[in-house]
Design a protein around this motif. Structure first.
Motif, PDB file in Angstrom:
ATOM      1  N   LEU A  82      63.392  44.172 -16.752  1.00  0.00           N
ATOM      2  CA  LEU A  82      63.436  42.712 -16.804  1.00  0.00           C
ATOM      3  C   LEU A  82      62.041  42.091 -16.900  1.00  0.00           C
ATOM      4  O   LEU A  82      61.924  40.886 -17.121  1.00  0.00           O
ATOM      5  N   GLN A  83      61.006  42.895 -16.716  1.00  0.00           N
ATOM      6  CA  GLN A  83      59.610  42.423 -16.695  1.00  0.00           C
ATOM      7  C   GLN A  83      59.448  41.283 -15.685  1.00  0.00           C
ATOM      8  O   GLN A  83      58.953  40.199 -15.993  1.00  0.00           O
ATOM      9  N   THR A  84      59.853  41.563 -14.452  1.00  0.00           N
ATOM     10  CA  THR A  84      59.768  40.564 -13.382  1.00  0.00           C
ATOM     11  C   THR A  84      59.217  41.192 -12.109  1.00  0.00           C
ATOM     12  O   THR A  84      59.285  42.412 -11.917  1.00  0.00           O
ATOM     13  N   ILE A  85      58.674  40.344 -11.243  1.00  0.00           N
ATOM     14  CA  ILE A  85      58.357  40.718  -9.866  1.00  0.00           C
ATOM     15  C   ILE A  85      59.154  39.787  -8.961  1.00  0.00           C
ATOM     16  O   ILE A  85      59.019  38.563  -9.041  1.00  0.00           O
ATOM     17  N   THR A  86      60.002  40.367  -8.128  1.00  0.00           N
ATOM     18  CA  THR A  86      60.841  39.600  -7.219  1.00  0.00           C
ATOM     19  C   THR A  86      60.320  39.762  -5.804  1.00  0.00           C
ATOM     20  O   THR A  86      60.001  40.875  -5.378  1.00  0.00           O
ATOM     21  N   THR A  87      60.228  38.662  -5.081  1.00  0.00           N
ATOM     22  CA  THR A  87      59.732  38.672  -3.711  1.00  0.00           C
ATOM     23  C   THR A  87      60.873  38.445  -2.728  1.00  0.00           C
ATOM     24  O   THR A  87      61.696  37.535  -2.908  1.00  0.00           O
ATOM     25  N   TYR A  88      60.914  39.300  -1.705  1.00  0.00           N
ATOM     26  CA  TYR A  88      61.885  39.178  -0.620  1.00  0.00           C
ATOM     27  C   TYR A  88      61.123  38.972   0.685  1.00  0.00           C
ATOM     28  O   TYR A  88      60.007  39.464   0.853  1.00  0.00           O
ATOM     29  N   SER A  89      61.732  38.270   1.613  1.00  0.00           N
ATOM     30  CA  SER A  89      61.119  38.071   2.922  1.00  0.00           C
ATOM     31  C   SER A  89      61.165  39.364   3.721  1.00  0.00           C
ATOM     32  O   SER A  89      61.832  40.335   3.336  1.00  0.00           O
ATOM     33  N   SER A  90      60.479  39.375   4.861  1.00  0.00           N
ATOM     34  CA  SER A  90      60.485  40.556   5.731  1.00  0.00           C
ATOM     35  C   SER A  90      61.878  40.845   6.278  1.00  0.00           C
ATOM     36  O   SER A  90      62.159  41.958   6.719  1.00  0.00           O
ATOM     37  N   GLU A  91      62.764  39.834   6.234  1.00  0.00           N
ATOM     38  CA  GLU A  91      64.150  40.026   6.679  1.00  0.00           C
ATOM     39  C   GLU A  91      65.066  40.442   5.533  1.00  0.00           C
ATOM     40  O   GLU A  91      66.270  40.637   5.732  1.00  0.00           O
ATOM     41  N   GLY A  92      64.514  40.539   4.316  1.00  0.00           N
ATOM     42  CA  GLY A  92      65.295  40.992   3.178  1.00  0.00           C
ATOM     43  C   GLY A  92      65.910  39.888   2.345  1.00  0.00           C
ATOM     44  O   GLY A  92      66.676  40.174   1.415  1.00  0.00           O
ATOM     45  N   SER A  93      65.573  38.621   2.620  1.00  0.00           N
ATOM     46  CA  SER A  93      66.141  37.511   1.865  1.00  0.00           C
ATOM     47  C   SER A  93      65.363  37.267   0.577  1.00  0.00           C
ATOM     48  O   SER A  93      64.129  37.335   0.573  1.00  0.00           O
ATOM     49  N   TRP A  94      66.077  36.961  -0.502  1.00  0.00           N
ATOM     50  CA  TRP A  94      65.449  36.660  -1.785  1.00  0.00           C
ATOM     51  C   TRP A  94      64.624  35.394  -1.663  1.00  0.00           C
ATOM     52  O   TRP A  94      65.076  34.393  -1.099  1.00  0.00           O
ATOM     53  N   LYS A  95      63.380  35.401  -2.193  1.00  0.00           N
ATOM     54  CA  LYS A  95      62.516  34.223  -2.118  1.00  0.00           C
ATOM     55  C   LYS A  95      62.217  33.637  -3.495  1.00  0.00           C
ATOM     56  O   LYS A  95      62.411  32.451  -3.718  1.00  0.00           O
ATOM     57  N   ASN A  96      61.717  34.449  -4.408  1.00  0.00           N
ATOM     58  CA  ASN A  96      61.398  33.950  -5.739  1.00  0.00           C
ATOM     59  C   ASN A  96      61.238  35.107  -6.715  1.00  0.00           C
ATOM     60  O   ASN A  96      61.210  36.276  -6.318  1.00  0.00           O
ATOM     61  N   LYS A  97      61.123  34.751  -7.990  1.00  0.00           N
ATOM     62  CA  LYS A  97      60.964  35.747  -9.050  1.00  0.00           C
ATOM     63  C   LYS A  97      59.923  35.251 -10.039  1.00  0.00           C
ATOM     64  O   LYS A  97      59.939  34.083 -10.438  1.00  0.00           O
ATOM     65  N   ILE A  98      59.005  36.148 -10.436  1.00  0.00           N
ATOM     66  CA  ILE A  98      57.968  35.835 -11.417  1.00  0.00           C
ATOM     67  C   ILE A  98      58.276  36.606 -12.698  1.00  0.00           C
ATOM     68  O   ILE A  98      58.505  37.818 -12.670  1.00  0.00           O
ATOM     69  N   LYS A  99      58.287  35.907 -13.815  1.00  0.00           N
ATOM     70  CA  LYS A  99      58.497  36.544 -15.109  1.00  0.00           C
ATOM     71  C   LYS A  99      57.152  36.950 -15.701  1.00  0.00           C
ATOM     72  O   LYS A  99      56.230  36.128 -15.802  1.00  0.00           O
ATOM     73  N   LEU A 100      57.020  38.225 -16.095  1.00  0.00           N
ATOM     74  CA  LEU A 100      55.796  38.724 -16.701  1.00  0.00           C
ATOM     75  C   LEU A 100      55.882  38.628 -18.218  1.00  0.00           C
ATOM     76  O   LEU A 100      56.973  38.742 -18.793  1.00  0.00           O
ATOM     77  N   SER A 101      54.743  38.456 -18.856  1.00  0.00           N
ATOM     78  CA  SER A 101      54.701  38.375 -20.317  1.00  0.00           C
ATOM     79  C   SER A 101      54.261  39.691 -20.940  1.00  0.00           C
ATOM     80  O   SER A 101      53.862  39.728 -22.108  1.00  0.00           O
ATOM     81  N   PHE A 102      54.334  40.775 -20.173  1.00  0.00           N
ATOM     82  CA  PHE A 102      53.887  42.087 -20.637  1.00  0.00           C
ATOM     83  C   PHE A 102      54.686  43.155 -19.919  1.00  0.00           C
ATOM     84  O   PHE A 102      55.431  42.881 -18.984  1.00  0.00           O
ATOM     85  N   ASP A 103      54.534  44.405 -20.366  1.00  0.00           N
ATOM     86  CA  ASP A 103      55.283  45.536 -19.833  1.00  0.00           C
ATOM     87  C   ASP A 103      54.379  46.349 -18.907  1.00  0.00           C
ATOM     88  O   ASP A 103      53.356  46.877 -19.339  1.00  0.00           O
ATOM     89  N   ALA A 104      54.747  46.447 -17.631  1.00  0.00           N
ATOM     90  CA  ALA A 104      53.936  47.162 -16.642  1.00  0.00           C
ATOM     91  C   ALA A 104      54.745  48.268 -15.970  1.00  0.00           C
ATOM     92  O   ALA A 104      55.953  48.140 -15.764  1.00  0.00           O
ATOM     93  N   GLY A 105      54.055  49.367 -15.633  1.00  0.00           N
ATOM     94  CA  GLY A 105      54.716  50.483 -14.980  1.00  0.00           C
ATOM     95  C   GLY A 105      54.411  50.589 -13.508  1.00  0.00           C
ATOM     96  O   GLY A 105      55.038  51.356 -12.783  1.00  0.00           O
ATOM     97  N   ALA A 106      53.416  49.817 -13.021  1.00  0.00           N
ATOM     98  CA  ALA A 106      53.047  49.826 -11.606  1.00  0.00           C
ATOM     99  C   ALA A 106      52.167  48.607 -11.352  1.00  0.00           C
ATOM    100  O   ALA A 106      51.612  48.020 -12.283  1.00  0.00           O
ATOM    101  N   PHE A 107      52.017  48.245 -10.062  1.00  0.00           N
ATOM    102  CA  PHE A 107      51.196  47.079  -9.746  1.00  0.00           C
ATOM    103  C   PHE A 107      50.729  47.137  -8.306  1.00  0.00           C
ATOM    104  O   PHE A 107      51.251  47.890  -7.474  1.00  0.00           O
ATOM    105  N   THR A 108      49.725  46.332  -8.003  1.00  0.00           N
ATOM    106  CA  THR A 108      49.310  46.068  -6.634  1.00  0.00           C
ATOM    107  C   THR A 108      48.631  44.705  -6.627  1.00  0.00           C
ATOM    108  O   THR A 108      48.415  44.095  -7.684  1.00  0.00           O
ATOM    109  N   GLN A 109      48.298  44.209  -5.444  1.00  0.00           N
ATOM    110  CA  GLN A 109      47.738  42.870  -5.308  1.00  0.00           C
ATOM    111  C   GLN A 109      46.669  42.872  -4.225  1.00  0.00           C
ATOM    112  O   GLN A 109      46.768  43.594  -3.240  1.00  0.00           O
TER     113      GLN A 109
END
Length: 230
Positions: free
Chosen positions: A133-160
């Protein structure tokens, strides 16, 4: 695929903590070290750690997995996922007891297609890279969905790290106008391209990394990018 392993250390004093008006390519601060397998020394765990302990993870039905593609120990928990099982990110406490499963699979707007890589943030959020889907989805520490970022490129791994994102870039099915033919991209907090590093080898056809969790790790003043293909 040729028999060698490449370990790349980026000294990012300027890249991480400053912004650039234009994309920086192959910065002089980068160091590419190639270690032939014939010259590699055995990895001895005792040289890096002073104490070892073992935790037996729960066999709770919801926490079962066939293999651990990546494991992170953080915030008193163990986080892992099984790429083939599509079981989400499994969370166990320090005693190995199953806590929860993060991420739901399906076709809905808040659901995942797959997990390619994941990270655990300092505030406990769990960030999941979904390569199809070329997205990064963020969940809270309790496992709840928070938001989704759409990427404009194809990535196989990431860090921040702080206000920078680091992505291991796939060679094929890529946004060539943006990324050309590079292995590593550094982006600002808004996922806008900052700099590119390390061209794919022109004489290697099977050099792509569609899926390689853990290929990137970040420290206080450095980024380590380790891959086993050219």
């Amino acid at each position: 695929m040729k028999n060698f392993s490449t370990i790349i250390f980026l000294i990012l004093h300027f890249t991480i903590f400053s912004s650039c008006a234009e994309v920086n390519v192959d910065a002089e601060s980068s160091l590419d070290i190639t270690i032939p397998f014939a010259s590699a020394k055995p990895f001895i765990l005792e040289d890096f750690v002073s104490e070892q302990s073992f935790v037996l993870l729960s066999t709770d039905k919801e926490g079962l997995y066939s293999r651990a593609d990546k494991l992170i120990a953080k915030h008193g928990n163990f986080y892992l996922f099984d790429h083939l099982g599509n079981s989400g990110v499994l969370v166990f406490d320090s005693d190995g007891e199953f806590v929860m499963k993060i991420g739901e699979f399906g076709e809905g707007p808040t659901q995942l297609r797959s997990i390619t890589d994941f990270q655990v943030a300092e505030n406990g959020d769990v960030l999941i890279l979904d390569q199809p889907l070329q997205t990064i989805t963020t969940y809270s520490s309790e496992g709840s969905w928070k938001n989704k970022i759409k990427l404009s490129f194809d990535a196989g791994a990431f860090t921040q790290s702080e206000d920078k994102w680091f992505f291991a870039l796939n060679r094929f099915n890529q946004n060539e106008e943006l990324l050309e033919d590079y292995k590593l991209g550094i982006f600002d907090s808004n996922i806008q391209l900052d700099s590119l590093y390390f061209h794919y080898s022109t004489d290697s056809e099977n050099a792509n990394v569609y899926y390689h969790p853990g290929i990137l790790s970040v420290g206080e003043y450095h980024l380590t990018y380790h891959r086993t293909a050219r």
